[in-house]
Design a protein around this motif. Sequence first.
Motif, PDB file in Angstrom:
ATOM      1  N   ALA A 174       0.823  -1.209   0.000  1.00 10.94           N
ATOM      2  CA  ALA A 174       0.000   0.000   0.000  1.00 10.94           C
ATOM      3  C   ALA A 174       0.859   1.263   0.000  1.00 10.94           C
ATOM      4  O   ALA A 174       0.625   2.198  -0.775  1.00 10.94           O
ATOM      5  N   VAL A 175       1.863   1.294   0.862  1.00 10.40           N
ATOM      6  CA  VAL A 175       2.704   2.490   0.977  1.00 10.40           C
ATOM      7  C   VAL A 175       3.478   2.739  -0.309  1.00 10.40           C
ATOM      8  O   VAL A 175       3.536   3.871  -0.817  1.00 10.40           O
ATOM      9  N   THR A 176       4.074   1.694  -0.867  1.00 11.02           N
ATOM     10  CA  THR A 176       4.871   1.891  -2.086  1.00 11.02           C
ATOM     11  C   THR A 176       3.978   2.214  -3.286  1.00 11.02           C
ATOM     12  O   THR A 176       4.405   2.926  -4.202  1.00 11.02           O
ATOM     13  N   ALA A 177       2.736   1.718  -3.284  1.00 10.75           N
ATOM     14  CA  ALA A 177       1.804   2.100  -4.354  1.00 10.75           C
ATOM     15  C   ALA A 177       1.456   3.583  -4.260  1.00 10.75           C
ATOM     16  O   ALA A 177       1.354   4.278  -5.275  1.00 10.75           O
ATOM     17  N   LEU A 178       1.294   4.071  -3.033  1.00  9.47           N
ATOM     18  CA  LEU A 178       0.991   5.497  -2.850  1.00  9.47           C
ATOM     19  C   LEU A 178       2.160   6.385  -3.259  1.00  9.47           C
ATOM     20  O   LEU A 178       1.968   7.564  -3.574  1.00  9.47           O
ATOM     21  N   CYS A 179       3.380   5.835  -3.249  1.00  7.24           N
ATOM     22  CA  CYS A 179       4.535   6.610  -3.701  1.00  7.24           C
ATOM     23  C   CYS A 179       4.436   6.939  -5.189  1.00  7.24           C
ATOM     24  O   CYS A 179       5.119   7.847  -5.673  1.00  7.24           O
ATOM     25  N   ARG A 180       3.614   6.202  -5.916  1.00 13.64           N
ATOM     26  CA  ARG A 180       3.377   6.532  -7.323  1.00 13.64           C
ATOM     27  C   ARG A 180       2.381   7.672  -7.457  1.00 13.64           C
ATOM     28  O   ARG A 180       2.348   8.357  -8.476  1.00 13.64           O
ATOM     29  N   VAL A 181       1.564   7.856  -6.427  1.00  8.24           N
ATOM     30  CA  VAL A 181       0.544   8.904  -6.450  1.00  8.24           C
ATOM     31  C   VAL A 181       1.120  10.209  -5.914  1.00  8.24           C
ATOM     32  O   VAL A 181       0.980  11.270  -6.528  1.00  8.24           O
ATOM     33  N   PHE A 182       1.762  10.126  -4.740  1.00  3.36           N
ATOM     34  CA  PHE A 182       2.363  11.305  -4.124  1.00  3.36           C
ATOM     35  C   PHE A 182       3.839  11.353  -4.527  1.00  3.36           C
ATOM     36  O   PHE A 182       4.665  10.629  -3.974  1.00  3.36           O
ATOM     37  N   ARG A 183       4.151  12.215  -5.482  1.00  3.97           N
ATOM     38  CA  ARG A 183       5.490  12.223  -6.065  1.00  3.97           C
ATOM     39  C   ARG A 183       6.394  13.300  -5.492  1.00  3.97           C
ATOM     40  O   ARG A 183       7.575  13.355  -5.841  1.00  3.97           O
ATOM     41  N   GLY A 184       5.891  14.142  -4.629  1.00  2.00           N
ATOM     42  CA  GLY A 184       6.722  15.166  -4.014  1.00  2.00           C
ATOM     43  C   GLY A 184       7.658  14.557  -2.986  1.00  2.00           C
ATOM     44  O   GLY A 184       7.375  13.518  -2.393  1.00  2.00           O
ATOM     45  N   ASN A 185       8.789  15.202  -2.759  1.00  2.00           N
ATOM     46  CA  ASN A 185       9.762  14.691  -1.798  1.00  2.00           C
ATOM     47  C   ASN A 185       9.186  14.584  -0.396  1.00  2.00           C
ATOM     48  O   ASN A 185       9.398  13.595   0.307  1.00  2.00           O
ATOM     49  N   LEU A 186       8.411  15.604   0.026  1.00  2.00           N
ATOM     50  CA  LEU A 186       7.828  15.578   1.364  1.00  2.00           C
ATOM     51  C   LEU A 186       6.802  14.460   1.491  1.00  2.00           C
ATOM     52  O   LEU A 186       6.786  13.724   2.495  1.00  2.00           O
ATOM     53  N   GLY A 187       5.950  14.316   0.478  1.00  2.00           N
ATOM     54  CA  GLY A 187       4.935  13.273   0.527  1.00  2.00           C
ATOM     55  C   GLY A 187       5.537  11.890   0.615  1.00  2.00           C
ATOM     56  O   GLY A 187       5.113  11.057   1.427  1.00  2.00           O
ATOM     57  N   ARG A 188       6.554  11.619  -0.204  1.00  3.31           N
ATOM     58  CA  ARG A 188       7.191  10.302  -0.168  1.00  3.31           C
ATOM     59  C   ARG A 188       7.942  10.071   1.142  1.00  3.31           C
ATOM     60  O   ARG A 188       7.962   8.960   1.671  1.00  3.31           O
ATOM     61  N   THR A 189       8.537  11.136   1.679  1.00  4.50           N
ATOM     62  CA  THR A 189       9.239  11.002   2.965  1.00  4.50           C
ATOM     63  C   THR A 189       8.269  10.611   4.073  1.00  4.50           C
ATOM     64  O   THR A 189       8.545   9.700   4.863  1.00  4.50           O
ATOM     65  N   LEU A 190       7.139  11.274   4.138  1.00  2.00           N
ATOM     66  CA  LEU A 190       6.140  10.959   5.168  1.00  2.00           C
ATOM     67  C   LEU A 190       5.571   9.562   4.970  1.00  2.00           C
ATOM     68  O   LEU A 190       5.356   8.824   5.942  1.00  2.00           O
ATOM     69  N   LEU A 191       5.339   9.188   3.718  1.00  2.00           N
ATOM     70  CA  LEU A 191       4.799   7.857   3.440  1.00  2.00           C
ATOM     71  C   LEU A 191       5.759   6.755   3.871  1.00  2.00           C
ATOM     72  O   LEU A 191       5.341   5.747   4.460  1.00  2.00           O
ATOM     73  N   LEU A 192       7.039   6.934   3.590  1.00  2.00           N
ATOM     74  CA  LEU A 192       8.006   5.869   3.821  1.00  2.00           C
ATOM     75  C   LEU A 192       8.522   5.822   5.255  1.00  2.00           C
ATOM     76  O   LEU A 192       8.763   4.736   5.793  1.00  2.00           O
ATOM     77  N   LEU A 193       8.687   6.983   5.883  1.00  2.00           N
ATOM     78  CA  LEU A 193       9.217   6.992   7.246  1.00  2.00           C
ATOM     79  C   LEU A 193       8.123   6.988   8.312  1.00  2.00           C
ATOM     80  O   LEU A 193       8.367   6.563   9.450  1.00  2.00           O
ATOM     81  N   GLY A 194       6.909   7.468   7.956  1.00  2.00           N
ATOM     82  CA  GLY A 194       5.818   7.487   8.929  1.00  2.00           C
ATOM     83  C   GLY A 194       5.519   6.117   9.518  1.00  2.00           C
ATOM     84  O   GLY A 194       5.480   5.948  10.754  1.00  2.00           O
ATOM     85  N   PHE A 205      13.894  -1.700  -5.358  1.00  2.00           N
ATOM     86  CA  PHE A 205      14.785  -1.302  -4.279  1.00  2.00           C
ATOM     87  C   PHE A 205      14.038  -0.569  -3.166  1.00  2.00           C
ATOM     88  O   PHE A 205      14.336  -0.768  -1.984  1.00  2.00           O
ATOM     89  N   VAL A 206      13.085   0.259  -3.513  1.00  2.00           N
ATOM     90  CA  VAL A 206      12.311   0.975  -2.492  1.00  2.00           C
ATOM     91  C   VAL A 206      11.521  -0.011  -1.642  1.00  2.00           C
ATOM     92  O   VAL A 206      11.464   0.108  -0.412  1.00  2.00           O
ATOM     93  N   ARG A 207      10.899  -0.985  -2.280  1.00  2.00           N
ATOM     94  CA  ARG A 207      10.117  -1.965  -1.523  1.00  2.00           C
ATOM     95  C   ARG A 207      10.996  -2.790  -0.587  1.00  2.00           C
ATOM     96  O   ARG A 207      10.631  -3.036   0.571  1.00  2.00           O
ATOM     97  N   LEU A 208      12.147  -3.234  -1.069  1.00  2.00           N
ATOM     98  CA  LEU A 208      13.044  -4.022  -0.221  1.00  2.00           C
ATOM     99  C   LEU A 208      13.616  -3.178   0.911  1.00  2.00           C
ATOM    100  O   LEU A 208      13.776  -3.658   2.042  1.00  2.00           O
ATOM    101  N   TRP A 209      13.931  -1.920   0.627  1.00  2.00           N
ATOM    102  CA  TRP A 209      14.435  -1.017   1.665  1.00  2.00           C
ATOM    103  C   TRP A 209      13.363  -0.756   2.720  1.00  2.00           C
ATOM    104  O   TRP A 209      13.624  -0.861   3.931  1.00  2.00           O
ATOM    105  N   PHE A 210      12.157  -0.452   2.284  1.00  5.53           N
ATOM    106  CA  PHE A 210      11.061  -0.194   3.213  1.00  5.53           C
ATOM    107  C   PHE A 210      10.734  -1.451   4.022  1.00  5.53           C
ATOM    108  O   PHE A 210      10.455  -1.368   5.229  1.00  5.53           O
ATOM    109  N   LEU A 211      10.787  -2.609   3.382  1.00 13.41           N
ATOM    110  CA  LEU A 211      10.551  -3.871   4.088  1.00 13.41           C
ATOM    111  C   LEU A 211      11.539  -4.040   5.234  1.00 13.41           C
ATOM    112  O   LEU A 211      11.161  -4.419   6.353  1.00 13.41           O
ATOM    113  N   GLY A 212      12.804  -3.742   4.982  1.00 15.48           N
ATOM    114  CA  GLY A 212      13.801  -3.872   6.031  1.00 15.48           C
ATOM    115  C   GLY A 212      13.569  -2.921   7.185  1.00 15.48           C
ATOM    116  O   GLY A 212      13.664  -3.304   8.357  1.00 15.48           O
TER     117      GLY A 212
END
Length: 441
Positions: free
Chosen positions: A247-267, A395-402
């Motif tokens: 779900a999170v990595t799919a939303l990274c395709r929708v929210f393409r801004g640096n801030l949006g992706r940062t919040l999605l991945l680190l939140g 790579f994003v999915r594997l990084w986020f998984l870790g």
Amino acid sequence: MSSASGLASRIGRTRAAAAGARDLPDWMRVLLNGTVLVVLWNHLWFHDLANRALLLASEDGSVLTQATFVALGAAMAAALWRLGTERLRPLATWPLLLCAGWLGITVLLSVEPGLSIRRAVLMAIAAMLAAGVPVVARSPRQFALTLGAGALVILAASYCAVALVPNLAVHSAFDVNSDPSHPGLWRGIFPHKNEAGAAMVILVVVGLYVAAAGSRLLGWTVVLLAAGFLVASGSKTALLVLPVLLAVTALCRVFRGNLGRTLLLLGPVVAFSVVSIGSVLVPAIRERLGAVMTDATFTGRNEIWEFAIDNIFIRPFRGWGYGAFWMTERTMYAGSEQLTWVNTANHAHNAYLDTALTMGFPGLALTLVAFMLMPLRDLQAVAGRRDLDPATMLFVRLWFLGLVSASFETVLYNGNNATCCMFMMAVFGLRLRTRNRLARG
């Protein structure tokens, strides 16, 4: 003019011949990478969990594991030398170098220096293998098909193991560390259902990449087989993480801004850390979790976390040393009047706690910079505000998984762990894609 043209032609042929002399044939690239991937996903097949030797301290390690990693490390080093080690130069960043340097210092200051050195060498080899795979692959398509083939080896072996040797592939009441909920759960060729579940999440991610960059049939076959085995494993952490990951990595395709992706991945990473460690350190969080969760102890992990935190503050700066705490005689047998089942745990079930335990708080801080913040910066450099191409998404999915799994399992600095190895490959892959043309494909 003709003379100049002839000279230019000879120079071109000379350069092409030199490049060819440093090349590797495709069959060699695929064989090396395929073998490395299978070994990183699981290098010791068919564990007999009824063997009571598993209850003993295990400081010597596995000779087979050591031999396998040394042999593969030598083969990968030879391949990288042949192709040119300058391809790895983008990885020489200050955060990674400082992190490696501090790890080396804590190894020398370890309570068991010999043990730490031996285990750190194997970890270094695993890191080199993880960095080498995307460099050795000639193209994204070759990389994808090699991943798919390796995944099929793991899946076929695991399903066959369940069907043919269930005593070695399915948890039973005869397991020496048997949990009442484990009998009947599948583990395949893996030593535990949690490791099987984590590997299946990786293979789902791999299958999605293979479907996008290599072969739809092969990719979706891997996805379906891995998802089926994941459900049969009953691994709670893996079953929880997979939908969050997708779900999170799919939303990274929708929210393409640096801030949006940062919040999605680190939140979610922060949220999982608050839920896990917060349940031990903050009574209010523990009470709220108890009100909404049937198992607010995360299957007894809170006791392990408390034990780990207590020992972190005994050696807060330099830590106990890499691989020198869990499953050692000091931990398992010292202070017999206070021994509990926690003393026999093989890790803290939390990578951030284990990092602080082995490398101290400075090591934890450097790890967060090198493996959390820097890959995020590299992602922004590679993708910007554009959509994520298949390799970057892998790579994003594997990084986020870790990062997410680290809140419940020890998946950092553990070369024996599939998630750790794929996490390192993701971190290195994102970095290589910022500078290296070959890594971009």
